[in-house]
Each structure stands twice: as structure tokens, then as C-alpha cells.
Design an enzyme around this catalytic site. Structure first.
Site, PDB file in Angstrom:
ATOM      1  N   HIS A   1      11.116  47.809  32.018  1.00 49.59           N
ATOM      2  CA  HIS A   1      10.543  49.138  32.281  1.00 49.59           C
ATOM      3  C   HIS A   1      11.604  50.203  32.122  1.00 49.59           C
ATOM      4  O   HIS A   1      12.136  50.678  33.118  1.00 49.59           O
ATOM      5  CB  HIS A   1       9.967  49.187  33.686  1.00 49.59           C
ATOM      6  CG  HIS A   1       9.027  50.317  33.906  1.00 49.59           C
ATOM      7  ND1 HIS A   1       9.433  51.565  34.302  1.00 49.59           N
ATOM      8  CD2 HIS A   1       7.689  50.391  33.806  1.00 49.59           C
ATOM      9  CE1 HIS A   1       8.380  52.349  34.460  1.00 49.59           C
ATOM     10  NE2 HIS A   1       7.312  51.653  34.161  1.00 49.59           N
ATOM     11  N   PHE A   2      11.919  50.677  31.102  1.00 52.58           N
ATOM     12  CA  PHE A   2      11.694  50.248  29.719  1.00 52.58           C
ATOM     13  C   PHE A   2      13.058  49.863  29.168  1.00 52.58           C
ATOM     14  O   PHE A   2      14.022  50.549  29.471  1.00 52.58           O
ATOM     15  CB  PHE A   2      11.068  51.373  28.913  1.00 52.58           C
ATOM     16  CG  PHE A   2       9.758  51.842  29.496  1.00 52.58           C
ATOM     17  CD1 PHE A   2       8.585  51.146  29.240  1.00 52.58           C
ATOM     18  CD2 PHE A   2       9.703  52.954  30.319  1.00 52.58           C
ATOM     19  CE1 PHE A   2       7.373  51.581  29.763  1.00 52.58           C
ATOM     20  CE2 PHE A   2       8.493  53.383  30.852  1.00 52.58           C
ATOM     21  CZ  PHE A   2       7.326  52.703  30.585  1.00 52.58           C
TER      22      PHE A   2
END
EC number: 4.2.1.59
Length: 154
Positions: free
Chosen positions: A55-56
Site C-alpha cells: 500500500h503502495f
């Protein structure tokens, strides 16, 4: 202690108040609290957090739901410190969130300052306002409702 009992809680004391453990313990320190009123706590966000792997990967951002969880954990500490009841055999469970807003991304290296203010308490239900800040800027906010339950009733 006077009416505005101010204290600092370190990680050892927090571990005695919350059932959460790595990787889901999201409060590192309590800077200040007033039982029955408010709490200020801290989560130091590092690149070592497991959630940053996905993420991410190229632009690591703390998931908003985990910011809310950090606020809930700070609120749980406030509830525990606001009652005379032992935490033994108890769980603090989210029952709702309202007016959730994410205002600013939280990145590795940020110090997330968690502020919770008790709005009302009736029986087993506690309603709080939570605000999370990074460098004095509002990152997220919500009204949260939680219940204190006996583990054996689950």
C-alpha cells in the site's frame, strides 16, 4: 492526583492496557490524558510497517483504515483509564464510525499524533471524536462509537 490527572504511558504500560500486539498495535506512546475527557497519543510510522509492502509499493501511504484503528486504540486507552474496571477479560470493540474524513496522506517517517475526546458514555457504549495530525496538520478525523464487552460474552 488532582482532577486533571496528567500522565505519560510508555509502550510497556500500553501493552498492559490493550490486547493488540505486533503488527496490529498502533499506539507507541501516550503523551497526555485526562480520565473521562481526552487523550493524546503517538504512532511513529516507519517504512518497516508490514502494510507498506502493498500500500503502495512505489508510493507508500498508510491505509486510512489503519489511521482509524490507531485512533480507536488511543480511544480504548482513554476508556480504560476512565473507568475503575479491570481490563482483565474485557475487549474494546468498534461499533461504528461517522463523519470519517481523510485530509492528508500519512507517509513513512511521519509521527502520527492521535487526539481523542470523549463525547458521551452510556452503559457499555462510548462515543468519541478522534483527530489524527502530522506536523500539526489534520490528516484524518472521525466520530467513533465503541463498546466494552466481556470476552466470555463473545
Amino acid at each position: 492526583m488532582n482532577d486533571k490527572a496528567k500522565s505519560i504511558l510508555d509502550i510497556r504500560q500500553i501493552l498492559g492496557l490493550l490486547p493488540h500486539r505486533y503488527p496490529f498495535l498502533l499506539v507507541d506512546r501516550v503523551l497526555d490524558y485526562t480520565p473521562g475527557e481526552c487523550i493524546t497519543a503517538v504512532k511513529n510510522v516507519t517504512m518497516n510497517e508490514p502494510f507498506f509492502q502493498g500500500h503502495f509499493p512505489d508510493v507508500p501511504v498508510m491505509p486510512g483504515v489503519l489511521i482509524m484503528e490507531a485512533l480507536a486504540q488511543a480511544g480504548g486507552i482513554l476508556v480504560v483509564k476512565s473507568t475503575d474496571t479491570s481490563v482483565e477479560g474485557k475487549l474494546f470493540l468498534f461499533t461504528g464510525m461517522e463523519r470519517v474524513r481523510f485530509r492528508k496522506p500519512v507517509y513513512p517517517g511521519d509521527r502520527l499524533e492521535l487526539h481523542c475526546r470523549l463525547l458521551r458514555h452510556k452503559l457499555k457504549l462510548w462515543k468519541m471524536e478522534g483527530k489524527a495530525y502530522v506536523d500539526g496538520q489534520l490528516a484524518a478525523e472521525a466520530e467513533m462509537t465503541a463498546a466494552v464487552m466481556n470476552r466470555e460474552d463473545m
